[in-house]
Scaffold this motif. Structure first.
Motif, PDB file in Angstrom:
ATOM      1  N   GLU A 535       2.284  23.424  19.300  1.00 62.33           N
ATOM      2  CA  GLU A 535       1.466  24.466  19.928  1.00 62.33           C
ATOM      3  C   GLU A 535       0.450  25.027  18.938  1.00 62.33           C
ATOM      4  N   TYR A 536       0.946  25.228  17.733  1.00 65.08           N
ATOM      5  CA  TYR A 536       0.083  25.764  16.661  1.00 65.08           C
ATOM      6  C   TYR A 536      -1.131  24.855  16.460  1.00 65.08           C
ATOM      7  N   LEU A 537      -0.885  23.554  16.425  1.00 65.78           N
ATOM      8  CA  LEU A 537      -1.983  22.607  16.222  1.00 65.78           C
ATOM      9  C   LEU A 537      -2.940  22.615  17.416  1.00 65.78           C
ATOM     10  N   TRP A 538      -2.352  22.696  18.620  1.00 66.02           N
ATOM     11  CA  TRP A 538      -3.195  22.688  19.834  1.00 66.02           C
ATOM     12  C   TRP A 538      -4.030  23.950  19.942  1.00 66.02           C
ATOM     13  N   GLN A 539      -3.397  25.082  19.657  1.00 69.10           N
ATOM     14  CA  GLN A 539      -4.143  26.341  19.747  1.00 69.10           C
ATOM     15  C   GLN A 539      -5.344  26.340  18.812  1.00 69.10           C
ATOM     16  N   ARG A 540      -5.212  25.623  17.707  1.00 68.78           N
ATOM     17  CA  ARG A 540      -6.324  25.565  16.753  1.00 68.78           C
ATOM     18  C   ARG A 540      -7.212  24.352  16.983  1.00 68.78           C
ATOM     19  N   LYS A 541      -6.992  23.712  18.128  1.00 71.13           N
ATOM     20  CA  LYS A 541      -7.793  22.547  18.551  1.00 71.13           C
ATOM     21  C   LYS A 541      -7.790  21.447  17.487  1.00 71.13           C
ATOM     22  N   LEU A 542      -6.609  21.256  16.894  1.00 74.81           N
ATOM     23  CA  LEU A 542      -6.522  20.235  15.851  1.00 74.81           C
ATOM     24  C   LEU A 542      -5.952  18.934  16.402  1.00 74.81           C
ATOM     25  N   SER A 615      -2.176  14.102   5.174  1.00 74.35           N
ATOM     26  CA  SER A 615      -3.066  15.169   5.646  1.00 74.35           C
ATOM     27  C   SER A 615      -4.466  15.056   5.054  1.00 74.35           C
ATOM     28  N   LYS A 616      -4.847  13.848   4.718  1.00 73.56           N
ATOM     29  CA  LYS A 616      -6.173  13.612   4.125  1.00 73.56           C
ATOM     30  C   LYS A 616      -7.319  14.210   4.937  1.00 73.56           C
ATOM     31  N   CYS A 617      -7.179  14.179   6.262  1.00 70.02           N
ATOM     32  CA  CYS A 617      -8.290  14.599   7.129  1.00 70.02           C
ATOM     33  C   CYS A 617      -8.424  16.117   7.197  1.00 70.02           C
ATOM     34  N   MET A 618      -7.442  16.835   6.679  1.00 73.23           N
ATOM     35  CA  MET A 618      -7.395  18.291   6.860  1.00 73.23           C
ATOM     36  C   MET A 618      -7.698  18.971   5.528  1.00 73.23           C
ATOM     37  N   HIS A 619      -8.552  19.969   5.558  1.00 78.07           N
ATOM     38  CA  HIS A 619      -8.933  20.580   4.289  1.00 78.07           C
ATOM     39  C   HIS A 619      -8.514  22.031   4.166  1.00 78.07           C
ATOM     40  N   ASP A 620      -7.655  22.453   5.066  1.00 81.02           N
ATOM     41  CA  ASP A 620      -7.154  23.812   4.955  1.00 81.02           C
ATOM     42  C   ASP A 620      -5.776  23.761   4.312  1.00 81.02           C
ATOM     43  N   LYS A 621      -5.598  24.606   3.292  1.00 79.69           N
ATOM     44  CA  LYS A 621      -4.393  24.619   2.485  1.00 79.69           C
ATOM     45  C   LYS A 621      -3.110  24.730   3.308  1.00 79.69           C
ATOM     46  N   ILE A 622      -3.125  25.556   4.342  1.00 77.02           N
ATOM     47  CA  ILE A 622      -1.913  25.783   5.120  1.00 77.02           C
ATOM     48  C   ILE A 622      -1.768  24.745   6.225  1.00 77.02           C
ATOM     49  N   LYS A 623      -2.870  24.480   6.940  1.00 72.86           N
ATOM     50  CA  LYS A 623      -2.777  23.536   8.071  1.00 72.86           C
ATOM     51  C   LYS A 623      -2.413  22.130   7.588  1.00 72.86           C
ATOM     52  N   LYS A 624      -2.767  21.824   6.350  1.00 73.42           N
ATOM     53  CA  LYS A 624      -2.399  20.545   5.731  1.00 73.42           C
ATOM     54  C   LYS A 624      -0.903  20.238   5.851  1.00 73.42           C
ATOM     55  N   LEU A 625      -0.084  21.291   5.777  1.00 72.72           N
ATOM     56  CA  LEU A 625       1.367  21.096   5.761  1.00 72.72           C
ATOM     57  C   LEU A 625       1.879  20.500   7.067  1.00 72.72           C
ATOM     58  N   TYR A 626       1.188  20.831   8.180  1.00 70.92           N
ATOM     59  CA  TYR A 626       1.715  20.460   9.494  1.00 70.92           C
ATOM     60  C   TYR A 626       0.933  19.338  10.141  1.00 70.92           C
ATOM     61  N   CYS A 627      -0.138  18.931   9.497  1.00 70.17           N
ATOM     62  CA  CYS A 627      -1.014  17.940  10.117  1.00 70.17           C
ATOM     63  C   CYS A 627      -0.712  16.539   9.590  1.00 70.17           C
ATOM     64  N   ILE A 628      -0.248  15.660  10.496  1.00 68.94           N
ATOM     65  CA  ILE A 628      -0.181  14.235  10.161  1.00 68.94           C
ATOM     66  C   ILE A 628      -1.420  13.644  10.829  1.00 68.94           C
ATOM     67  N   CYS A 629      -2.395  13.291  10.030  1.00 63.33           N
ATOM     68  CA  CYS A 629      -3.665  12.839  10.576  1.00 63.33           C
ATOM     69  C   CYS A 629      -3.454  11.597  11.433  1.00 63.33           C
ATOM     70  N   LEU A 630      -4.085  11.580  12.601  1.00 61.97           N
ATOM     71  CA  LEU A 630      -3.969  10.403  13.469  1.00 61.97           C
ATOM     72  C   LEU A 630      -4.432   9.161  12.715  1.00 61.97           C
ATOM     73  N   SER A 631      -5.439   9.371  11.847  1.00 60.82           N
ATOM     74  CA  SER A 631      -5.978   8.241  11.083  1.00 60.82           C
ATOM     75  C   SER A 631      -4.989   7.707  10.041  1.00 60.82           C
ATOM     76  N   GLU A 632      -4.019   8.515   9.676  1.00 59.34           N
ATOM     77  CA  GLU A 632      -3.062   8.100   8.640  1.00 59.34           C
ATOM     78  C   GLU A 632      -1.705   7.740   9.229  1.00 59.34           C
ATOM     79  N   LEU A 633      -1.611   7.820  10.553  1.00 58.08           N
ATOM     80  CA  LEU A 633      -0.322   7.609  11.208  1.00 58.08           C
ATOM     81  C   LEU A 633       0.186   6.190  10.963  1.00 58.08           C
ATOM     82  N   ARG A 634       1.383   6.081  10.471  1.00 56.07           N
ATOM     83  CA  ARG A 634       1.973   4.757  10.266  1.00 56.07           C
ATOM     84  C   ARG A 634       2.756   4.406  11.531  1.00 56.07           C
ATOM     85  N   ILE A 635       2.318   3.386  12.216  1.00 52.48           N
ATOM     86  CA  ILE A 635       3.004   3.010  13.453  1.00 52.48           C
ATOM     87  C   ILE A 635       4.153   2.077  13.090  1.00 52.48           C
ATOM     88  N   LYS A 636       5.314   2.391  13.651  1.00 55.73           N
ATOM     89  CA  LYS A 636       6.440   1.506  13.345  1.00 55.73           C
ATOM     90  C   LYS A 636       6.814   0.673  14.553  1.00 55.73           C
TER      91      LYS A 636
END
Ligand SMILES: *[C@@H]1O[C@H](CO)[C@@H](O)[C@H](O)[C@H]1NC(C)=O
Ligand SMILES: *[C@@H]1O[C@H](CO)[C@@H](O)[C@H](O)[C@H]1NC(C)=O
Ligand SMILES: *[C@@H]1O[C@H](CO)[C@@H](O)[C@H](O)[C@H]1NC(C)=O
Ligand SMILES: *[C@@H]1O[C@H](CO)[C@@H](O)[C@H](O)[C@H]1NC(C)=O
Length: 636
Positions: A535-542, A615-636
């Motif tokens: 929800e946190y990520l969605w509310q911030r349109k991330l 969290s390479k795609c994210m440049h905010d110190k706090i949001k970095k913690l919760y963001c797994i960038c879609l571009s970095e997602l390892r598909i298993k």
């Protein structure tokens, strides 16, 4: 011939002596480890007061010993120093001394011509960067360095055939332009020197640096055993010590530290110290992770009298960088350990001024303990040597010294042990009071001794600095904006102190007893927490950048001992892994097991594995913690 044998004998004697010293040191270290192991039987709590029980953690528990391997110190070079900087007390200037013995060794042929030159590191108007590197200035034996030179790159070369003999770099604490007046004030204001190392818990200090710990047992040192962090990483913890604010409150009341120019306006304690007649200094190694420039805009105006930042930028730019195996931070800058530049700077700062006038300085090492929780074991002799040097210089006769850290291990193997919460939240904090201070203010020394076993926090340290500024103040000083009930550590802390009175939120509170709970149902808590992160990520349109998270498994759940029934909101701690890149989290939440109501501040959830690539795609110190960038997602 006779001389030769005599020399050989002398050498041999030295060898035997060295061997003996090594054996004794080794034995001593083992004894210390042994003693700490035995402590467990008797010492059960760091703090045991009505509203706070902080359990003692055995640094050598079998769980931890599964992971703990002391590391070997790796030197930056095996070569002896060709150039040494010496301070000439009469000239009050530094002198460059060329070691003839070393130069002959390097030249091989004795009469090969050579030359040495230095280039000044020039820093201009910019606060956080250097300006340029000066022209070559050639020098001979015992060259007197002009007082305007505060940093230099040095090089010696053989002329034929041409080759570099050695390169080096020095940063010098000079009497700046006009030597600042030495106010002979009465009463004398105590100096305070802060020697800080990122990421060292009280327990990890005992585990990895037993000899340093032993040194810190000498008279005049006090260990704040209930010292608990107030924020997740370095920034909020150092910020609280230096300003008395949480960054969020500062944002609401002063300015947003993420915006350029704000840090200049923040009421840092060094401003008050400066106006009270102190000379001030601030030095950090590892330029990428400096407290005020890592994802922060830094300063636009030089914040303290002696500011190291331009030099670390120059050193990292102009010296050869060596990383130790598996390390991401810069281990050596040229011929020296990255941290040795700042602690030498600290030593010079004290050598130059501590006997004459009040000084304050923070010398902070980011680089080794942050990479690997066990690396302090390789550094222990280096750190001990720093302290012994300060002692030999007589610094401890004059200054209050604070030897401390900001938090414990936030990721890595120490997060895998049952005591991980205490490993993370209890940084080391030792305070030294010089003999004159103890004689003059016995009541303050007694209070500090008492407070060793009381809960304390960063805000108390801030208040202590304020107290030191004005020792004659009668009442207990209380100045930290974000903790009105915090106080100076030189005044007795009330016995019934609780976390909220020390400015410590439940998330980091070490006082309460939590017990592990097991069962399938504990997954519900983790699910709910993950839902909140999404929800946190969605509310911030991330959501266009960051993946939604889904639960993989729960590692551990703990429930706070509480007199209330299970139909109430109760505090839980949950540690879990998500499917997305196997990211791991740890959160403290209020949860009602009957209604499944849940309360949590997402920004207080810790990320307990490294997130650098996630969290390479994210440049905010706090949001970095919760963001797994879609571009970095390892598909298993
Ligand atoms: C220093 O000497 C040791 C032992 O001979 C060697 O393993 C190491 O690589 C050398 N270090 C450097 C920086 O040359
Ligand atoms: C050193 O600084 C210059 C100028 O800012 C820059 O162009 C260069 O890439 C830097 N070199 C290193 C090794 O960082
Ligand atoms: C991601 O999480 C948000 C917030 O819970 C939710 O609204 C959204 O539907 C989820 N998206 C996907 C693809 O599951
Ligand atoms: C929470 O509720 C589940 C059943 O929904 C129960 O099995 C579990 O024991 C409860 N936990 C606690 C701590 O009361």
């Amino acid at each position: 011939m006779v001389r030769c044998t005599f020399n050989a004998m002398k050498k041999c004697l030295w060898c035997v002596l060295l061997l003996l010293i090594l054996i004794i040191l080794c034995k001593k270290e083992n004894e210390l480890v042994q003693r700490d192991r035995e402590d467990l039987g008797t010492k059960k709590y760091y703090v045991q007061t009505p509203n706070c029980r902080i359990p003692y953690v055995n640094p050598f528990s079998p769980e931890i010993m599964k992971y703990y391997k002391p590391l070997k110190f790796i030197p930056c070079t095996n070569e002896s120093d060709l150039i040494r900087v010496q301070y000439d007390k009469y000239l009050q200037q530094y002198v460059l001394h060329i070691n003839e013995h070393v130069i002959h060794g390097l030249l091989q042929l004795n009469n090969t011509p050579y030359t040495c030159f230095y280039q000044q590191i020039i820093h201009g108007e910019k606060a956080d960067d250097y300006d340029s590197i000066g022209d070559r200035i050639y020098f001979g034996q015992d060259y007197v360095v002009p007082v305007s030179v505060e940093g230099m790159l040095v090089e010696c070369r053989a002329l034929s055939p041409p080759r570099v003999l050695q390169k080096d770099a020095f940063v010098l604490v000079q009497h700046q332009k006009q030597p600042p007046a030495a106010p002979q004030e009465h009463p004398r204001k105590p100096s305070v020197i802060m020697y800080g190392i990122d990421t060292v818990s009280r327990t990890n200090l005992r585990r990895t640096m037993p000899l340093v710990y032993e040194f810190l047992q000498s008279p005049g040192w006090y260990e704040m055993q209930g010292y608990t962090k107030v924020g997740d990483n370095s920034f909020p913890n150092l910020f609280a010590i230096l300003t008395g604010y949480f960054p969020d409150t500062a944002k609401a009341h002063i300015c947003d530290t993420d915006i350029k120019g704000c840090l200049d306006r923040i009421p840092f304690i060094w401003k008050d110290l400066k106006s009270a007649g102190y000379l001030t200094a601030f030095a950090e190694d590892e330029k990428e992770s400096n407290t005020f420039t890592y994802m922060k805009p830094g300063f636009t105006v030089k914040p303290v009298d002696y500011y190291f930042r331009p030099f670390v930028v120059a050193l990292e730019n102009r010296t050869e960088i060596l990383r130790c195996p598996g390390c991401c931070m810069k281990y050596c800058l040229g011929r020296r350990l990255a941290n040795s530049y700042i602690f030498d700077y600290c030593r010079q700062f004290m050598q130059r001024f501590v006997a004459d006038r009040p000084i304050w300085g923070l010398f902070w090492s980011n680089h080794f303990s942050h990479d690997d929780s066990f690396m302090p074991s390789a550094m222990q002799h280096k750190i001990l040597q720093d302290l012994l040097n300060f002692e030999r210089d007589g610094a401890f006769e004059h200054t209050i010294m604070i030897f401390f850290s900001d938090h414990g291990a936030r990721f890595g193997p120490l997060q895998k042990v049952p005591e991980s919460f205490l490993e993370e939240t209890l940084p080391m904090m030792f305070i030294h009071l010089p003999p004159w201070f103890r004689r003059k203010y016995p009541e303050h020394a007694a209070a500090l001794a008492l407070n060793q076993h009381r809960l304390s926090s960063n805000f108390d340290v801030y208040n202590t600095l304020r107290h030191v500024l004005d020792m004659e103040q009668e009442s207990a000083v209380s100045n930290a904006y974000d903790c009105p009930t915090c106080q100076s550590l030189l005044m007795p802390i009330p016995e019934d102190r609780s976390c909220s009175q020390a400015g410590i939120e439940e998330t980091y509170c070490t006082c309460n007893v939590y017990r592990e709970v097991k069962g399938e149902w504990t997954r519900r808590i983790a699910h709910k927490v993950i839902h909140r992160i999404n929800e946190y990520l969605w509310q911030r349109k991330l959501n266009e950048m960051c993946s939604n998270l889904t639960l993989k498994y729960v590692t551990r759940t703990e429930k706070k001992d509480s007199p209330m029934g299970d139909t109430q909101m109760v505090y839980y701690r949950t540690k879990f892994m998500v499917n997305e890149n196997d990211a791991e989290f740890f959160g403290t939440t209020l949860f009602n097991n009957a209604t499944e109501a849940l309360e949590i501040n997402v920004e207080r959830i810790s990320r307990i594995n490294t997130y650098k690539t996630d969290s390479k795609c994210m440049h905010d110190k706090i949001k970095k913690l919760y963001c797994i960038c879609l571009s970095e997602l390892r598909i298993k």
